[in-house]
Design a protein around this motif. Structure first.
Motif, PDB file in Angstrom:
ATOM      1  N   MET A   1       3.328  -9.244  13.133  1.00  0.00           N
ATOM      2  CA  MET A   1       3.943  -8.065  12.709  1.00  0.00           C
ATOM      3  C   MET A   1       2.891  -7.375  11.958  1.00  0.00           C
ATOM      4  SD  MET A   1       6.684  -7.137   9.140  1.00  0.00           S
ATOM      5  CE  MET A   1       8.097  -7.507  10.284  1.00  0.00           C
ATOM      6  N   LYS A   2       3.222  -6.343  13.249  1.00  0.00           N
ATOM      7  CA  LYS A   2       2.225  -4.923  13.142  1.00  0.00           C
ATOM      8  C   LYS A   2       3.028  -4.384  11.869  1.00  0.00           C
ATOM      9  CE  LYS A   2       0.336  -4.535  17.344  1.00  0.00           C
ATOM     10  NZ  LYS A   2      -0.211  -3.837  18.607  1.00  0.00           N
ATOM     11  N   VAL A   3       1.975  -3.906  10.753  1.00  0.00           N
ATOM     12  CA  VAL A   3       2.212  -3.592   9.318  1.00  0.00           C
ATOM     13  C   VAL A   3       1.045  -2.377   9.528  1.00  0.00           C
ATOM     14  CG1 VAL A   3       2.619  -3.324   6.753  1.00  0.00           C
ATOM     15  CG2 VAL A   3       2.612  -5.254   8.199  1.00  0.00           C
ATOM     16  N   ALA A   4       1.172  -1.713   9.102  1.00  0.00           N
ATOM     17  CA  ALA A   4       0.575   0.337   8.778  1.00  0.00           C
ATOM     18  C   ALA A   4       0.117   0.821   7.492  1.00  0.00           C
ATOM     19  CB  ALA A   4       0.367   1.099  10.228  1.00  0.00           C
ATOM     20  N   LEU A   5      -0.711   1.372   6.945  1.00  0.00           N
ATOM     21  CA  LEU A   5       0.064   2.482   5.735  1.00  0.00           C
ATOM     22  C   LEU A   5      -0.200   3.859   5.894  1.00  0.00           C
ATOM     23  CD1 LEU A   5       0.147   2.772   2.401  1.00  0.00           C
ATOM     24  CD2 LEU A   5      -2.245   2.047   2.556  1.00  0.00           C
ATOM     25  N   PHE A   6       0.107   4.655   5.819  1.00  0.00           N
ATOM     26  CA  PHE A   6      -0.072   5.758   5.898  1.00  0.00           C
ATOM     27  C   PHE A   6      -0.183   6.831   4.228  1.00  0.00           C
ATOM     28  CE2 PHE A   6       1.318  10.789   7.022  1.00  0.00           C
ATOM     29  CZ  PHE A   6       0.058  10.763   7.008  1.00  0.00           C
ATOM     30  N   PRO A   7      -2.016   6.972   3.972  1.00  0.00           N
ATOM     31  CA  PRO A   7      -1.652   7.012   2.371  1.00  0.00           C
ATOM     32  C   PRO A   7      -2.141   8.639   2.276  1.00  0.00           C
ATOM     33  CG  PRO A   7      -3.927   6.334   3.479  1.00  0.00           C
ATOM     34  CD  PRO A   7      -2.886   5.953   4.809  1.00  0.00           C
ATOM     35  N   GLY A   8      -1.761   8.976   1.010  1.00  0.00           N
ATOM     36  CA  GLY A   8      -1.689   9.801   0.795  1.00  0.00           C
ATOM     37  C   GLY A   8      -1.762  10.978  -0.480  1.00  0.00           C
TER      38      GLY A   8
ATOM     39  N   TYR B   1       3.909   1.855   5.720  1.00  0.00           N
ATOM     40  CA  TYR B   1       4.498   2.210   4.243  1.00  0.00           C
ATOM     41  C   TYR B   1       4.152   3.306   3.966  1.00  0.00           C
ATOM     42  CZ  TYR B   1       5.396  -2.542   2.826  1.00  0.00           C
ATOM     43  OH  TYR B   1       5.508  -3.472   2.509  1.00  0.00           O
ATOM     44  N   ILE B   2       4.627   4.580   3.668  1.00  0.00           N
ATOM     45  CA  ILE B   2       3.867   5.634   3.102  1.00  0.00           C
ATOM     46  C   ILE B   2       3.341   5.081   1.680  1.00  0.00           C
ATOM     47  CG2 ILE B   2       4.035   7.743   2.655  1.00  0.00           C
ATOM     48  CD1 ILE B   2       6.547   7.840   4.836  1.00  0.00           C
ATOM     49  N   GLY B   3       2.041   5.486   1.342  1.00  0.00           N
ATOM     50  CA  GLY B   3       1.490   5.010   0.325  1.00  0.00           C
ATOM     51  C   GLY B   3       1.260   5.884  -0.735  1.00  0.00           C
ATOM     52  N   ILE B   4       1.877   6.660  -1.704  1.00  0.00           N
ATOM     53  CA  ILE B   4       1.496   7.714  -2.522  1.00  0.00           C
ATOM     54  C   ILE B   4       0.386   7.304  -3.536  1.00  0.00           C
ATOM     55  CG2 ILE B   4       2.564   9.302  -4.302  1.00  0.00           C
ATOM     56  CD1 ILE B   4       4.895   8.689  -3.176  1.00  0.00           C
ATOM     57  N   GLY B   5      -0.484   7.591  -3.552  1.00  0.00           N
ATOM     58  CA  GLY B   5      -2.006   7.313  -4.152  1.00  0.00           C
ATOM     59  C   GLY B   5      -2.262   7.827  -5.450  1.00  0.00           C
ATOM     60  N   VAL B   6      -2.601   6.980  -6.526  1.00  0.00           N
ATOM     61  CA  VAL B   6      -2.209   7.269  -7.995  1.00  0.00           C
ATOM     62  C   VAL B   6      -3.157   7.647  -7.465  1.00  0.00           C
ATOM     63  CG1 VAL B   6      -1.561   6.991 -10.090  1.00  0.00           C
ATOM     64  CG2 VAL B   6      -0.018   6.457  -8.541  1.00  0.00           C
ATOM     65  N   ASN B   7      -3.610   9.099  -8.445  1.00  0.00           N
ATOM     66  CA  ASN B   7      -5.025   9.444  -9.487  1.00  0.00           C
ATOM     67  C   ASN B   7      -5.087   9.278 -10.453  1.00  0.00           C
ATOM     68  OD1 ASN B   7      -7.581  10.015  -9.955  1.00  0.00           O
ATOM     69  ND2 ASN B   7      -7.343  11.085  -7.820  1.00  0.00           N
ATOM     70  N   SER B   8      -5.317   8.641 -11.554  1.00  0.00           N
ATOM     71  CA  SER B   8      -4.998   9.285 -12.918  1.00  0.00           C
ATOM     72  C   SER B   8      -6.230   9.880 -13.627  1.00  0.00           C
ATOM     73  CB  SER B   8      -5.112   7.454 -14.014  1.00  0.00           C
ATOM     74  OG  SER B   8      -6.071   7.399 -13.907  1.00  0.00           O
TER      75      SER B   8
ATOM     76  N   SER C   1      -0.460  -6.699   3.459  1.00  0.00           N
ATOM     77  CA  SER C   1      -0.598  -7.396   4.507  1.00  0.00           C
ATOM     78  C   SER C   1      -0.718  -6.354   5.706  1.00  0.00           C
ATOM     79  CB  SER C   1       0.450  -8.291   5.174  1.00  0.00           C
ATOM     80  OG  SER C   1       0.369  -9.437   3.919  1.00  0.00           O
ATOM     81  N   ALA C   2      -1.638  -5.048   5.388  1.00  0.00           N
ATOM     82  CA  ALA C   2      -1.596  -3.985   6.521  1.00  0.00           C
ATOM     83  C   ALA C   2      -2.813  -3.860   7.306  1.00  0.00           C
ATOM     84  CB  ALA C   2      -1.829  -3.067   5.565  1.00  0.00           C
ATOM     85  N   GLY C   3      -2.219  -4.088   8.277  1.00  0.00           N
ATOM     86  CA  GLY C   3      -4.152  -4.199   9.541  1.00  0.00           C
ATOM     87  C   GLY C   3      -4.654  -2.872   9.887  1.00  0.00           C
ATOM     88  N   TYR C   4      -3.377  -2.224   9.722  1.00  0.00           N
ATOM     89  CA  TYR C   4      -4.258  -0.737  10.102  1.00  0.00           C
ATOM     90  C   TYR C   4      -3.968   0.608   9.067  1.00  0.00           C
ATOM     91  CZ  TYR C   4      -3.569  -3.182  14.325  1.00  0.00           C
ATOM     92  OH  TYR C   4      -3.287  -4.335  15.148  1.00  0.00           O
ATOM     93  N   MET C   5      -4.497   1.660   9.263  1.00  0.00           N
ATOM     94  CA  MET C   5      -4.240   2.839   7.911  1.00  0.00           C
ATOM     95  C   MET C   5      -4.344   3.706   9.128  1.00  0.00           C
ATOM     96  SD  MET C   5      -6.981   3.652   5.299  1.00  0.00           S
ATOM     97  CE  MET C   5      -7.023   2.112   4.519  1.00  0.00           C
ATOM     98  N   ILE C   6      -3.188   4.423   8.718  1.00  0.00           N
ATOM     99  CA  ILE C   6      -3.327   5.726   9.476  1.00  0.00           C
ATOM    100  C   ILE C   6      -3.523   7.408   8.616  1.00  0.00           C
ATOM    101  CG2 ILE C   6      -1.130   7.168  10.709  1.00  0.00           C
ATOM    102  CD1 ILE C   6      -1.272   5.103  11.640  1.00  0.00           C
TER     103      ILE C   6
ATOM    104  N   ASP D   1     -11.609  -6.121   8.751  1.00  0.00           N
ATOM    105  CA  ASP D   1     -10.645  -6.610   8.609  1.00  0.00           C
ATOM    106  C   ASP D   1      -8.801  -5.111   9.216  1.00  0.00           C
ATOM    107  OD1 ASP D   1     -10.083  -7.140   6.844  1.00  0.00           O
ATOM    108  OD2 ASP D   1      -8.315  -8.351   6.985  1.00  0.00           O
ATOM    109  N   ILE D   2      -9.635  -4.917   8.849  1.00  0.00           N
ATOM    110  CA  ILE D   2      -8.310  -3.263   8.060  1.00  0.00           C
ATOM    111  C   ILE D   2      -9.208  -1.744   9.292  1.00  0.00           C
ATOM    112  CG2 ILE D   2      -7.491  -1.957   7.150  1.00  0.00           C
ATOM    113  CD1 ILE D   2      -7.357  -3.810   4.941  1.00  0.00           C
ATOM    114  N   GLU D   3      -8.070  -1.535  10.320  1.00  0.00           N
ATOM    115  CA  GLU D   3      -8.753  -0.779  11.443  1.00  0.00           C
ATOM    116  C   GLU D   3      -7.644   0.609  11.514  1.00  0.00           C
ATOM    117  OE1 GLU D   3     -10.295  -0.081  13.859  1.00  0.00           O
ATOM    118  OE2 GLU D   3     -11.067  -2.785  13.929  1.00  0.00           O
TER     119      GLU D   3
END
Length: 153
Positions: free
Chosen positions: A1-8, A32-39, A81-86, A111-113
């Motif tokens: 399964m191809k899993v990606a993260l779009f962080p921001g 996944y749309i990942g909302i990065g938390v910066n304390s 298990s995301a192998g890709y970051m957008i 291993d993460i592109e």
């Protein structure tokens, strides 16, 4: 399964973000749309508001999952298990910045592109920072923000 993260930070989400997501979702089984938390940073919107806003924008796309995370983005990728970051690229300076981050991430997790999606020309000037500034001065941001997100502002 191809899993990606779009962080921001998505503070707030813009039409430019939506464009990157819509253009990349077909490449993956799960995005996944990942909302990065910066304390150390005070956000314009709360993390909860950003999660709700993003879920409203993408509610009709079953491959998209919205989640907040803390810590290193590569560690979060591993946990889902995301192998890709957008990453979206609007300008040459964005590219230089994102390239440096991608190289560091590759050193930490080979291993993460990282995949760069170039912004459409009409969206290259839209940033959350500029939208926040317009909002602070009670300006109209409706042309920069997805309709579903407006109620969260």
């Amino acid at each position: 399964m191809k899993v990606a993260l779009f962080p921001g930070s998505f503070d707030p989400v813009t039409k430019a973000h939506v464009d990157i997501v819509k253009r990349s979702v077909s490449l993956f089984d799960k995005l996944y749309i990942g909302i990065g938390v910066n304390s150390n940073k005070q956000g314009f919107l709360t993390i909860s508001q950003r999660e709700q806003m993003l879920r409203a924008v993408f509610e009709h796309e079953p491959k998209i999952h919205v989640i907040a995370y803390e810590g290193l983005t590569v560690d979060f990728c591993k946990s889902i298990s995301a192998g890709y970051m957008i990453r979206g690229i609007r300008t040459v300076s964005d590219f230089e910045y994102e390239k440096a981050i991608a190289q560091m991430n590759h050193a930490l997790a080979p291993d993460i592109e990282s995949i760069f999606i170039v912004s459409k020309p009409g969206y290259s000037s839209i940033s959350s920072t500029i939208v926040r500034e317009i909002l602070r001065h009670q300006g109209d941001v409706s042309q920069f923000i997805p309709t579903e997100a407006l109620e969260y502002l």
